[in-house]
Design a protein around this motif. Sequence first.
Motif, PDB file in Angstrom:
ATOM      1  N   SER A 133      38.360 -27.023  14.975  1.00  0.00           N
ATOM      2  CA  SER A 133      39.301 -26.750  16.209  1.00  0.00           C
ATOM      3  C   SER A 133      40.780 -27.758  15.891  1.00  0.00           C
ATOM      4  O   SER A 133      41.540 -26.475  16.456  1.00  0.00           O
ATOM      5  N   HIS A 134      40.543 -28.870  15.238  1.00  0.00           N
ATOM      6  CA  HIS A 134      41.622 -29.360  15.175  1.00  0.00           C
ATOM      7  C   HIS A 134      42.333 -30.083  14.433  1.00  0.00           C
ATOM      8  O   HIS A 134      43.616 -30.305  14.427  1.00  0.00           O
ATOM      9  N   LEU A 135      41.386 -29.851  12.744  1.00  0.00           N
ATOM     10  CA  LEU A 135      41.917 -30.500  11.576  1.00  0.00           C
ATOM     11  C   LEU A 135      41.813 -29.848  10.724  1.00  0.00           C
ATOM     12  O   LEU A 135      41.222 -28.497  10.712  1.00  0.00           O
ATOM     13  N   PRO A 136      43.252 -30.003   9.959  1.00  0.00           N
ATOM     14  CA  PRO A 136      42.907 -29.278   8.816  1.00  0.00           C
ATOM     15  C   PRO A 136      41.613 -28.529   8.110  1.00  0.00           C
ATOM     16  O   PRO A 136      41.446 -29.541   7.606  1.00  0.00           O
ATOM     17  N   ALA A 137      41.434 -27.085   7.442  1.00  0.00           N
ATOM     18  CA  ALA A 137      40.750 -27.481   6.655  1.00  0.00           C
ATOM     19  C   ALA A 137      40.061 -28.201   5.563  1.00  0.00           C
ATOM     20  O   ALA A 137      41.595 -28.268   4.836  1.00  0.00           O
ATOM     21  N   GLY A 138      39.397 -28.741   5.137  1.00  0.00           N
ATOM     22  CA  GLY A 138      39.856 -29.718   3.804  1.00  0.00           C
ATOM     23  C   GLY A 138      39.696 -31.012   3.871  1.00  0.00           C
ATOM     24  O   GLY A 138      39.517 -31.803   2.731  1.00  0.00           O
ATOM     25  N   SER A 139      39.980 -31.588   5.036  1.00  0.00           N
ATOM     26  CA  SER A 139      40.789 -32.615   6.130  1.00  0.00           C
ATOM     27  C   SER A 139      39.082 -33.598   5.163  1.00  0.00           C
ATOM     28  O   SER A 139      39.651 -34.989   5.185  1.00  0.00           O
ATOM     29  N   VAL A 140      38.354 -33.250   5.855  1.00  0.00           N
ATOM     30  CA  VAL A 140      37.130 -34.162   5.742  1.00  0.00           C
ATOM     31  C   VAL A 140      35.904 -32.529   5.206  1.00  0.00           C
ATOM     32  O   VAL A 140      35.548 -31.830   5.481  1.00  0.00           O
ATOM     33  N   ASP A 141      34.758 -33.785   4.448  1.00  0.00           N
ATOM     34  CA  ASP A 141      33.499 -33.012   4.190  1.00  0.00           C
ATOM     35  C   ASP A 141      32.960 -33.228   5.466  1.00  0.00           C
ATOM     36  O   ASP A 141      32.070 -34.472   6.516  1.00  0.00           O
ATOM     37  N   THR A 142      32.789 -32.200   6.900  1.00  0.00           N
ATOM     38  CA  THR A 142      31.601 -31.917   7.694  1.00  0.00           C
ATOM     39  C   THR A 142      30.874 -31.807   7.828  1.00  0.00           C
ATOM     40  O   THR A 142      30.500 -32.227   8.292  1.00  0.00           O
ATOM     41  N   ASP A 143      30.397 -31.195   6.821  1.00  0.00           N
ATOM     42  CA  ASP A 143      28.633 -31.301   6.489  1.00  0.00           C
ATOM     43  C   ASP A 143      28.001 -33.062   6.437  1.00  0.00           C
ATOM     44  O   ASP A 143      27.408 -32.953   6.751  1.00  0.00           O
ATOM     45  N   ARG A 144      29.001 -33.219   5.408  1.00  0.00           N
ATOM     46  CA  ARG A 144      28.319 -35.079   5.076  1.00  0.00           C
ATOM     47  C   ARG A 144      28.814 -35.699   6.902  1.00  0.00           C
ATOM     48  O   ARG A 144      27.494 -36.695   6.743  1.00  0.00           O
ATOM     49  N   VAL A 145      29.684 -35.482   7.790  1.00  0.00           N
ATOM     50  CA  VAL A 145      29.887 -36.215   9.039  1.00  0.00           C
ATOM     51  C   VAL A 145      28.481 -36.087   9.592  1.00  0.00           C
ATOM     52  O   VAL A 145      27.894 -37.154   9.896  1.00  0.00           O
ATOM     53  N   CYS A 146      28.206 -34.789   9.651  1.00  0.00           N
ATOM     54  CA  CYS A 146      27.538 -34.009  10.416  1.00  0.00           C
ATOM     55  C   CYS A 146      25.477 -34.621   9.851  1.00  0.00           C
ATOM     56  O   CYS A 146      24.610 -34.739  10.544  1.00  0.00           O
TER      57      CYS A 146
END
Length: 211
Positions: free
Chosen positions: A87-100
């Motif tokens: 919802s709030h971060l630019p696409a690709g700015s973090v590795d969402t799968d890794r964080v989760c």
Amino acid sequence: MQKAPLAIPNAMVLTVRAAYESPPRAYHGFAHIEELLGHWLKFDAQRLWQQRADTWLAMLYHDAVYEPGRRDNEALSAALARHEFESHLPAGSVDTDRVCSLIEMTAKHGRLRAQDLDDDARLFLDCDMAILGASPERFQAYDRAIAEEYRDSLPGWLFRFNRRRFLKRLLESPRIYLSEPGAALWEKPARENIKRAIQQGRTALAAGAGR
């Protein structure tokens, strides 16, 4: 936020702070997160993080959903993090799968093997367990706070049984801390704290039986 490695929109800050206030928490509130982010900064100064933003965000969100006794707190916290990033971060700015993935690992404290994890995961998990290696006074305050959080969700005898079993499993493991930096800092004091807590639990049970 303590020297975040990436810009966090104010909407995310407000959401995550609100999450840590609900329900009211004796230990797993935002003060716990600030303590973890302090550990993150210490190890960041030593350049030990490979994925700086991802590990920082995992610390920030890992207890965002926390209801004592629930088995899906970590999965729900990861889901909230994913929603916030999308919802709030630019696409690709973090590795969402890794964080989760890191967040969900915290459901398995004491049951993960160092050889199955990478350096960031080992150090991240150790930071979350750092409280076990705090000063005896700080550890005792933490132990009381955990009991307070479970007061309304478990009978006292069942909480004490589960808590003692968890602490004994940690004590019987070859190493409580999975990373070399974590073990160097916290292994010895953690074992001393846990031994003391187990002995005090036995004493309390014996006193109760004698009444």
